[in-house]
Design a protein around this motif. Structure first.
Motif, PDB file in Angstrom:
ATOM      1  N   TYR A 104      -8.003  38.537 -14.443  1.00  0.00           N
ATOM      2  CA  TYR A 104      -9.734  38.376 -15.138  1.00  0.00           C
ATOM      3  C   TYR A 104      -9.410  37.659 -13.309  1.00  0.00           C
ATOM      4  O   TYR A 104      -9.107  37.253 -13.202  1.00  0.00           O
ATOM      5  N   VAL A 105     -10.396  38.980 -12.598  1.00  0.00           N
ATOM      6  CA  VAL A 105     -10.958  37.900 -11.087  1.00  0.00           C
ATOM      7  C   VAL A 105     -12.249  37.539 -11.233  1.00  0.00           C
ATOM      8  O   VAL A 105     -13.423  38.125 -11.739  1.00  0.00           O
ATOM      9  N   GLY A 106     -12.410  35.838 -10.647  1.00  0.00           N
ATOM     10  CA  GLY A 106     -13.737  35.697 -10.716  1.00  0.00           C
ATOM     11  C   GLY A 106     -13.533  35.170  -9.221  1.00  0.00           C
ATOM     12  O   GLY A 106     -12.877  35.020  -8.523  1.00  0.00           O
ATOM     13  N   ILE A 107     -15.227  34.994  -8.462  1.00  0.00           N
ATOM     14  CA  ILE A 107     -15.539  34.583  -7.337  1.00  0.00           C
ATOM     15  C   ILE A 107     -16.617  33.397  -6.961  1.00  0.00           C
ATOM     16  O   ILE A 107     -17.461  34.014  -7.988  1.00  0.00           O
ATOM     17  N   THR A 134     -18.166  30.636   0.868  1.00  0.00           N
ATOM     18  CA  THR A 134     -19.256  30.116   1.091  1.00  0.00           C
ATOM     19  C   THR A 134     -20.914  30.738   0.593  1.00  0.00           C
ATOM     20  O   THR A 134     -21.503  30.329   0.279  1.00  0.00           O
ATOM     21  N   ASP A 135     -20.986  32.123   0.828  1.00  0.00           N
ATOM     22  CA  ASP A 135     -21.225  33.506   0.003  1.00  0.00           C
ATOM     23  C   ASP A 135     -21.281  34.465  -0.956  1.00  0.00           C
ATOM     24  O   ASP A 135     -20.389  34.884   0.388  1.00  0.00           O
ATOM     25  N   PRO A 136     -21.112  33.898  -1.640  1.00  0.00           N
ATOM     26  CA  PRO A 136     -20.252  35.381  -2.828  1.00  0.00           C
ATOM     27  C   PRO A 136     -20.595  36.173  -2.888  1.00  0.00           C
ATOM     28  O   PRO A 136     -20.395  37.299  -3.081  1.00  0.00           O
ATOM     29  N   ILE A 137     -21.904  36.500  -2.827  1.00  0.00           N
ATOM     30  CA  ILE A 137     -22.996  37.679  -2.262  1.00  0.00           C
ATOM     31  C   ILE A 137     -22.555  38.766  -1.521  1.00  0.00           C
ATOM     32  O   ILE A 137     -21.849  39.445  -1.618  1.00  0.00           O
ATOM     33  N   ALA A 138     -22.621  37.820  -0.209  1.00  0.00           N
ATOM     34  CA  ALA A 138     -21.918  38.536   0.805  1.00  0.00           C
ATOM     35  C   ALA A 138     -20.982  39.077   0.956  1.00  0.00           C
ATOM     36  O   ALA A 138     -20.015  40.022   2.073  1.00  0.00           O
ATOM     37  N   LEU A 143     -18.571  39.354  -1.340  1.00  0.00           N
ATOM     38  CA  LEU A 143     -17.765  39.718  -2.324  1.00  0.00           C
ATOM     39  C   LEU A 143     -16.893  41.060  -2.698  1.00  0.00           C
ATOM     40  O   LEU A 143     -15.887  41.256  -3.363  1.00  0.00           O
ATOM     41  N   ASP A 144     -17.327  42.183  -1.930  1.00  0.00           N
ATOM     42  CA  ASP A 144     -16.549  43.040  -2.147  1.00  0.00           C
ATOM     43  C   ASP A 144     -15.320  43.022  -1.216  1.00  0.00           C
ATOM     44  O   ASP A 144     -13.803  43.477  -0.911  1.00  0.00           O
ATOM     45  N   ASP A 145     -14.986  42.257  -0.102  1.00  0.00           N
ATOM     46  CA  ASP A 145     -14.385  41.459   0.711  1.00  0.00           C
ATOM     47  C   ASP A 145     -13.456  40.538  -0.273  1.00  0.00           C
ATOM     48  O   ASP A 145     -12.536  41.313  -0.886  1.00  0.00           O
ATOM     49  N   LEU A 146     -13.984  39.833  -0.680  1.00  0.00           N
ATOM     50  CA  LEU A 146     -13.168  39.141  -1.692  1.00  0.00           C
ATOM     51  C   LEU A 146     -12.123  40.162  -3.094  1.00  0.00           C
ATOM     52  O   LEU A 146     -11.362  40.071  -3.209  1.00  0.00           O
ATOM     53  N   LEU A 147     -12.966  40.774  -2.822  1.00  0.00           N
ATOM     54  CA  LEU A 147     -12.467  42.190  -4.189  1.00  0.00           C
ATOM     55  C   LEU A 147     -11.573  42.661  -3.939  1.00  0.00           C
ATOM     56  O   LEU A 147     -10.081  42.572  -4.365  1.00  0.00           O
ATOM     57  N   LEU A 148     -11.259  43.553  -2.734  1.00  0.00           N
ATOM     58  CA  LEU A 148     -10.497  44.218  -1.681  1.00  0.00           C
ATOM     59  C   LEU A 148      -9.702  43.587  -1.945  1.00  0.00           C
ATOM     60  O   LEU A 148      -8.306  44.055  -2.173  1.00  0.00           O
ATOM     61  N   LYS A 149      -9.728  41.702  -1.812  1.00  0.00           N
ATOM     62  CA  LYS A 149      -8.404  42.086  -1.022  1.00  0.00           C
ATOM     63  C   LYS A 149      -7.415  40.996  -2.360  1.00  0.00           C
ATOM     64  O   LYS A 149      -5.932  41.016  -2.450  1.00  0.00           O
ATOM     65  N   ALA A 150      -8.153  40.888  -3.813  1.00  0.00           N
ATOM     66  CA  ALA A 150      -8.000  40.795  -5.427  1.00  0.00           C
ATOM     67  C   ALA A 150      -7.079  41.852  -5.544  1.00  0.00           C
ATOM     68  O   ALA A 150      -6.198  41.113  -5.821  1.00  0.00           O
ATOM     69  N   VAL A 151      -7.851  42.483  -4.896  1.00  0.00           N
ATOM     70  CA  VAL A 151      -6.767  44.302  -5.717  1.00  0.00           C
ATOM     71  C   VAL A 151      -5.437  44.166  -4.939  1.00  0.00           C
ATOM     72  O   VAL A 151      -4.427  44.323  -5.566  1.00  0.00           O
ATOM     73  N   ASP A 152      -5.680  43.713  -3.812  1.00  0.00           N
ATOM     74  CA  ASP A 152      -3.733  43.269  -2.928  1.00  0.00           C
ATOM     75  C   ASP A 152      -2.992  42.846  -3.050  1.00  0.00           C
ATOM     76  O   ASP A 152      -1.934  42.370  -4.042  1.00  0.00           O
ATOM     77  N   PRO A 206     -26.852  54.318 -11.939  1.00  0.00           N
ATOM     78  CA  PRO A 206     -27.421  54.423 -10.374  1.00  0.00           C
ATOM     79  C   PRO A 206     -28.855  54.065  -9.644  1.00  0.00           C
ATOM     80  O   PRO A 206     -29.474  54.427 -11.024  1.00  0.00           O
ATOM     81  N   ARG A 207     -29.329  53.175  -8.868  1.00  0.00           N
ATOM     82  CA  ARG A 207     -30.979  53.219  -8.901  1.00  0.00           C
ATOM     83  C   ARG A 207     -31.282  53.513  -7.066  1.00  0.00           C
ATOM     84  O   ARG A 207     -30.030  53.770  -6.035  1.00  0.00           O
ATOM     85  N   SER A 208     -32.820  53.694  -7.063  1.00  0.00           N
ATOM     86  CA  SER A 208     -32.813  54.364  -5.972  1.00  0.00           C
ATOM     87  C   SER A 208     -32.262  53.271  -3.814  1.00  0.00           C
ATOM     88  O   SER A 208     -32.106  53.367  -3.585  1.00  0.00           O
ATOM     89  N   LEU A 209     -32.347  51.963  -4.975  1.00  0.00           N
ATOM     90  CA  LEU A 209     -31.998  51.144  -3.930  1.00  0.00           C
ATOM     91  C   LEU A 209     -30.845  50.986  -3.742  1.00  0.00           C
ATOM     92  O   LEU A 209     -29.794  50.561  -2.601  1.00  0.00           O
ATOM     93  N   ASP A 210     -29.783  51.333  -4.375  1.00  0.00           N
ATOM     94  CA  ASP A 210     -28.511  51.678  -4.229  1.00  0.00           C
ATOM     95  C   ASP A 210     -28.085  52.593  -2.195  1.00  0.00           C
ATOM     96  O   ASP A 210     -27.077  52.296  -1.776  1.00  0.00           O
ATOM     97  N   ILE A 211     -29.255  52.983  -1.808  1.00  0.00           N
ATOM     98  CA  ILE A 211     -29.029  53.953  -0.911  1.00  0.00           C
ATOM     99  C   ILE A 211     -28.827  53.159   0.076  1.00  0.00           C
ATOM    100  O   ILE A 211     -27.845  52.686   1.457  1.00  0.00           O
ATOM    101  N   VAL A 212     -29.904  51.848  -0.092  1.00  0.00           N
ATOM    102  CA  VAL A 212     -29.760  50.709   0.816  1.00  0.00           C
ATOM    103  C   VAL A 212     -28.735  49.922   1.083  1.00  0.00           C
ATOM    104  O   VAL A 212     -28.101  49.188   2.104  1.00  0.00           O
ATOM    105  N   LEU A 213     -28.374  48.981  -0.423  1.00  0.00           N
ATOM    106  CA  LEU A 213     -27.172  48.152  -0.594  1.00  0.00           C
ATOM    107  C   LEU A 213     -26.953  48.981  -2.086  1.00  0.00           C
ATOM    108  O   LEU A 213     -27.028  49.024  -3.222  1.00  0.00           O
ATOM    109  N   PRO A 214     -25.499  49.442  -0.999  1.00  0.00           N
ATOM    110  CA  PRO A 214     -24.776  49.957  -2.027  1.00  0.00           C
ATOM    111  C   PRO A 214     -24.005  48.828  -3.462  1.00  0.00           C
ATOM    112  O   PRO A 214     -24.152  47.707  -2.940  1.00  0.00           O
TER     113      PRO A 214
END
Length: 141
Positions: free
Chosen positions: A37-40, A82-86, A88-97, A111-119
């Motif tokens: 289990y991984v937490g940020i 310092t900014d978990p939201i910003a 998050l993706d990079d930290l989860l990718l690091k965690a996989v490895d 899926p939501r329409s907002l996902d086009i702008v913010l995946p």
């Protein structure tokens, strides 16, 4: 087929993750897999913990509770940011490895329409991770 399952967890929303966690436990039992289990968390106090160390303790307690429920070996790993939201993706990718996961299971939204702008984080992880990524939709009941 899978030896090590990584499950990103936001301790703030644990109660809503239960259906996904039951599926994680089922797959772990089926494949005889270990679960990490991984937490940020932030470096500053937040609604879950005052310190990253306290967050680690809470995530470890959560992991042990899940272990008691499904009987598979578990681990807990926390990443600070310092900014978990910003970050998050990079930290989860690091965690996989870092944890050597060959499967990532994440709860996700429809899926939501907002996902086009913010995946969504799950989609980003699925497109960039070295491991397989299984996105579990929240049951709309």
């Amino acid at each position: 087929m899978f030896d090590h399952i990584m499950v990103p967890i936001d301790l703030k929303y644990v109660e809503t993750l239960e259906p996904a966690l039951a599926k994680v436990a089922d797959l772990a039992r089926h494949y005889n897999a270990t679960i990490t289990y991984v937490g940020i968390t932030s470096n500053s106090p937040n609604s879950v913990a005052r310190t990253p160390e306290e967050y680690q303790q809470k995530l470890e307690a959560f992991a042990q509770k899940r272990h008691a429920a499904h009987g598979r070996p578990v681990a807990a790993k926390v990443y600070r940011s310092t900014d978990p939201i910003a970050n998050l993706d990079d930290l989860l990718l690091k965690a996989v490895d870092d944890v050597g996961a060959d499967l990532v299971i994440m709860a996700t939204h429809l899926p939501r329409s907002l996902d086009i702008v913010l995946p969504a984080h799950g989609g980003t992880l699925a497109s960039r991770a070295s491991a397989s990524v299984f996105l579990l939709r929240h049951d709309q009941g």
